[in-house]
Design an enzyme around this catalytic site. Structure first.
Site, PDB file in Angstrom:
ATOM      1  CB  VAL A 144      -4.372  -0.142 -44.344  1.00  0.00           C
ATOM      2  CG1 VAL A 144      -4.440  -1.326 -43.406  1.00  0.00           C
ATOM      3  CG2 VAL A 144      -5.272  -0.389 -45.548  1.00  0.00           C
ATOM      4  CD  GLU A 178      -8.566   4.804 -49.585  1.00  0.00           C
ATOM      5  OE1 GLU A 178      -8.885   5.723 -50.359  1.00  0.00           O
ATOM      6  OE2 GLU A 178      -7.545   4.118 -49.719  1.00  0.00           O
ATOM      7  CE  LYS A 207      -8.704  -5.913 -49.524  1.00  0.00           C
ATOM      8  NZ  LYS A 207      -9.816  -5.132 -49.022  1.00  0.00           N
ATOM      9  CB  CYS A 230     -33.424 -19.170 -68.972  1.00  0.00           C
ATOM     10  SG  CYS A 230     -35.101 -19.800 -68.986  1.00  0.00           S
ATOM     11  CE  LYS A 275     -34.817 -18.315 -73.987  1.00  0.00           C
ATOM     12  NZ  LYS A 275     -35.507 -17.059 -73.780  1.00  0.00           N
ATOM     13  CE  LYS A 304     -32.818 -25.946 -61.945  1.00  0.00           C
ATOM     14  NZ  LYS A 304     -33.129 -24.793 -61.142  1.00  0.00           N
ATOM     15  NE  ARG A 362     -35.471 -26.002 -73.839  1.00  0.00           N
ATOM     16  CZ  ARG A 362     -36.463 -25.155 -73.568  1.00  0.00           C
ATOM     17  NH1 ARG A 362     -36.867 -24.281 -74.467  1.00  0.00           N
ATOM     18  NH2 ARG A 362     -37.034 -25.165 -72.388  1.00  0.00           N
TER      19      ARG A 362
HETATM   20  N1  LIG Z   1      -6.489   1.719 -48.977  1.00  0.00           N
HETATM   21  C1  LIG Z   1      -7.426   0.831 -48.719  1.00  0.00           C
HETATM   22  O1  LIG Z   1      -8.620   1.130 -48.659  1.00  0.00           O
HETATM   23  C2  LIG Z   1      -7.044  -0.605 -48.467  1.00  0.00           C
HETATM   24  C3  LIG Z   1      -7.997  -1.484 -47.942  1.00  0.00           C
HETATM   25  C4  LIG Z   1      -7.624  -2.797 -47.686  1.00  0.00           C
HETATM   26  C5  LIG Z   1      -6.334  -3.216 -47.969  1.00  0.00           C
HETATM   27  N2  LIG Z   1      -5.427  -2.348 -48.508  1.00  0.00           N
HETATM   28  C6  LIG Z   1      -4.080  -2.833 -48.751  1.00  0.00           C
HETATM   29  O2  LIG Z   1      -3.282  -2.441 -47.630  1.00  0.00           O
HETATM   30  C7  LIG Z   1      -1.948  -2.082 -48.045  1.00  0.00           C
HETATM   31  C8  LIG Z   1      -1.641  -0.664 -47.660  1.00  0.00           C
HETATM   32  O3  LIG Z   1      -2.519   0.201 -48.355  1.00  0.00           O
HETATM   33  P1  LIG Z   1      -2.568   1.770 -48.051  1.00  0.00           P
HETATM   34  O4  LIG Z   1      -3.615   2.318 -48.924  1.00  0.00           O
HETATM   35  O5  LIG Z   1      -2.625   2.006 -46.601  1.00  0.00           O
HETATM   36  O6  LIG Z   1      -1.085   2.198 -48.587  1.00  0.00           O
HETATM   37  P2  LIG Z   1      -0.393   3.605 -48.476  1.00  0.00           P
HETATM   38  O7  LIG Z   1       0.461   3.766 -49.693  1.00  0.00           O
HETATM   39  O8  LIG Z   1      -1.387   4.671 -48.134  1.00  0.00           O
HETATM   40  O9  LIG Z   1       0.557   3.452 -47.207  1.00  0.00           O
HETATM   41  C9  LIG Z   1       1.669   2.613 -47.181  1.00  0.00           C
HETATM   42  C10 LIG Z   1       2.699   3.247 -46.241  1.00  0.00           C
HETATM   43  O10 LIG Z   1       3.761   2.325 -46.030  1.00  0.00           O
HETATM   44  C11 LIG Z   1       4.949   3.073 -45.842  1.00  0.00           C
HETATM   45  N3  LIG Z   1       6.106   2.182 -45.979  1.00  0.00           N
HETATM   46  C12 LIG Z   1       6.639   1.602 -47.093  1.00  0.00           C
HETATM   47  N4  LIG Z   1       7.695   0.840 -46.767  1.00  0.00           N
HETATM   48  C13 LIG Z   1       7.844   0.901 -45.433  1.00  0.00           C
HETATM   49  C14 LIG Z   1       8.767   0.329 -44.501  1.00  0.00           C
HETATM   50  N5  LIG Z   1       9.761  -0.485 -44.895  1.00  0.00           N
HETATM   51  N6  LIG Z   1       8.611   0.635 -43.209  1.00  0.00           N
HETATM   52  C15 LIG Z   1       7.634   1.456 -42.778  1.00  0.00           C
HETATM   53  N7  LIG Z   1       6.736   2.042 -43.614  1.00  0.00           N
HETATM   54  C16 LIG Z   1       6.849   1.771 -44.915  1.00  0.00           C
HETATM   55  C17 LIG Z   1       4.840   4.151 -46.908  1.00  0.00           C
HETATM   56  O11 LIG Z   1       5.682   5.248 -46.623  1.00  0.00           O
HETATM   57  C18 LIG Z   1       3.352   4.504 -46.808  1.00  0.00           C
HETATM   58  O12 LIG Z   1       3.128   5.575 -45.883  1.00  0.00           O
HETATM   59  C19 LIG Z   1      -1.935  -2.341 -49.567  1.00  0.00           C
HETATM   60  O13 LIG Z   1      -1.471  -3.654 -49.792  1.00  0.00           O
HETATM   61  C20 LIG Z   1      -3.392  -2.230 -49.969  1.00  0.00           C
HETATM   62  O14 LIG Z   1      -3.672  -2.961 -51.145  1.00  0.00           O
HETATM   63  C21 LIG Z   1      -5.753  -1.054 -48.750  1.00  0.00           C
END
Ligand SMILES: NC(=O)c1ccc[n+]([C@@H]2O[C@H](COP(=O)([O-])OP(=O)(O)OC[C@H]3O[C@@H](n4cnc5c(N)ncnc54)[C@H](O)[C@@H]3O)[C@@H](O)[C@H]2O)c1
Length: 423
Positions: free
Chosen positions: A11, A165, A214, A272, A275, A330, A337
């Protein structure tokens, strides 16, 4: 703007590259020396189409850099964005240590640079976590470090990330929606500026609503995949072309792929749905196909009926007089039924309440066949319970329970209403 991003994973790094491409100055911070070194060497720390070129462009222009420690970067930054991980802990909840640590880091850095800042720093959380996290974990950390100066130094925002991703860059510029959570739910001028170039429905809401969105999206997507696969397995077991079934299913954007049937309210019922769900379970069992999601539907619906009863009867005493508005599943039909509202009326009677009902579509003497059978087995004296419109509107009831849209045509002013269905 100058934006500091904490967490350079899927992200955070994607967002860093996209923000740079929009003309912002971005400093990424990640604890991983390896990731930081890679980024500074021009190599993306993740595989994601489009990021390599964007990274090189950002480095060339001097608008993207990565560090392992935030140092003095918050002194002159406009927005801090938090994208650290929230992985599963052993009990299934999110492991919140990274969120707690990074919040502490930001708060401590702000203490050091409070003299340099003349306005609060917008700290935008993008990680996924449970509703209540901002109020119960993040705010208390800021308050404990910054004390009374907290409000002057930080403006907390929750802005869930919806990218997927492998299509993350395209998703970033073509968002399904933008959700901005703030303390008062009134939004943030900085967030509006940040998203000015992106066209998408924009929702300004309080923290808890934004945090919930989310979760709901991800769970809904999981339901869709599990449902599609169960249907696919049943089709396979019956030698039916599941691709064709899918094509027909998704072509129906009126009832299937639409907002219909997604609003929280009453249980499902009628002649519906229960059943046919039951019969599909039977088909799956005959074919030896495991359909745990489909098998859970009637149980979930029963649990909901009990929940509706609890809500309808909360704080009432035995013998109190209640009005149920809407008896059929509704408004506008006399099909009783498997109506969940018939079941609710039965439960109310079983618990000693005096129950009256208003539903203009129901004429007891007109009911016949299975319809009559269903209701007479449960509400033997339906004719005595049904009220005229005038009696329903003018009557004095301890509570009026709105069970379906029949209530829309009724003047219920002065009634003490519990709405189990939207009015
Ligand atoms: N991957 C996805 O497709 C996606 C989509 C939407 C939301 N999210 C959410 O976003 C968040 C991040 O997901 P991600 O897949 O990018 O995670 P990730 O594990 O790929 O990256 C997280 C990063 O944070 C770093 N980190 C941890 N503690 C830290 C600190 N104190 N200071 C600086 N960096 C630090 C880690 O080293 C790591 O590189 C999660 O909560 C996830 O659920 C993910």
């Amino acid at each position: 703007m100058k934006i500091v991003i904490f967490g350079l994973g899927y992200v955070g790094f994607t967002q860093a590259c996209c923000l740079v491409s929009q003309g912002h100055q971005v400093v990424g911070v990640d604890l991983s020396k390896d990731k930081v070194a890679k980024i500074m060497g021009g190599e993306p720390p993740i595989v994601e189409p489009g990021l390599q070129e964007m990274l090189l462009h950002g480095l060339r222009e001097g608008r993207l850099s990565a560090l392992t420690d935030v140092g003095d970067e918050l002194a002159d930054c406009d927005i801090a964005v938090v994208c650290v991980g929230t992985p599963s802990s052993v009990d299934g909840s999110h492991d919140m240590r990274y969120i707690a640590n990074v919040t502490q880091d930001i708060a401590e850095s702000l203490v050091k640079h409070s003299d340099f800042r003349d306005q609060p720093l917008a700290v935008v959380f993008r990680s996924t976590f449970r509703p209540g996290t901002i109020e119960d974990l993040v705010q208390p950390i800021f308050e404990s470090v910054l004390g009374d100066a907290c409000e002057d130094q930080v403006q907390i925002v929750y802005n869930p990330e919806f990218l997927r991703e492998a299509t993350a860059v395209a998703d970033y510029f073509s968002l399904p929606k933008i959700v901005v959570g703030t303390q008062d739910g009134r939004g943030s001028a900085l967030m509006e500026a940040l998203y000015a170039d992106i066209e998408a429905p924009f929702f300004n809401v309080p923290f808890r609503v934004s945090e919930a969105t989310k979760f709901i999206d991800n769970t809904w997507h999981a339901v869709k995949v599990a449902f599609a696969n169960e249907i696919g397995r049943i089709c396979f077991g019956m030698d039916i072309d599941s691709d064709k079934v899918h094509e027909i299913f998704v072509s129906d954007t009126k009832l299937n792929i639409s907002a219909h049937y997604l609003r929280p309210g009453g249980a499902f019922g009628g002649s519906c749905l229960p059943k046919d769900v039951r019969a599909l379970q039977r088909i799956a069992a005959d074919k030896g196909v495991s359909t745990q999601l489909i098998d859970s539907l009637l149980r979930s619906n029963d649990a909901h009926k009990h929940c509706m009863f609890e809500r309808a009867s909360a704080e009432l005493q035995r013998g109190e007089h209640v009005l149920l508005v809407g008896l059929a599943f509704k408004a506008g039909t006399d099909d009783l039924r498997e109506s969940p509202n018939v079941d609710l009326a039965r439960m109310m009677l079983d618990h000693g309440f005096d129950v009256s009902i208003y539903d203009p579509a129901i004429e007891p003497e007109m009911l016949q066949g299975a319809n009559l059978g269903y209701v007479s087995a449960r509400l033997g004296h339906l004719d005595k319970m049904l009220l005229t419109r005038e009696a329903a509107e003018r009557g004095r009831f301890s509570r009026t329970i709105v069970c379906n849209a029949t209530a829309n045509s009724l003047d219920l002013s002065g009634h003490r209403i519990v709405a189990l269905s939207a009015i």
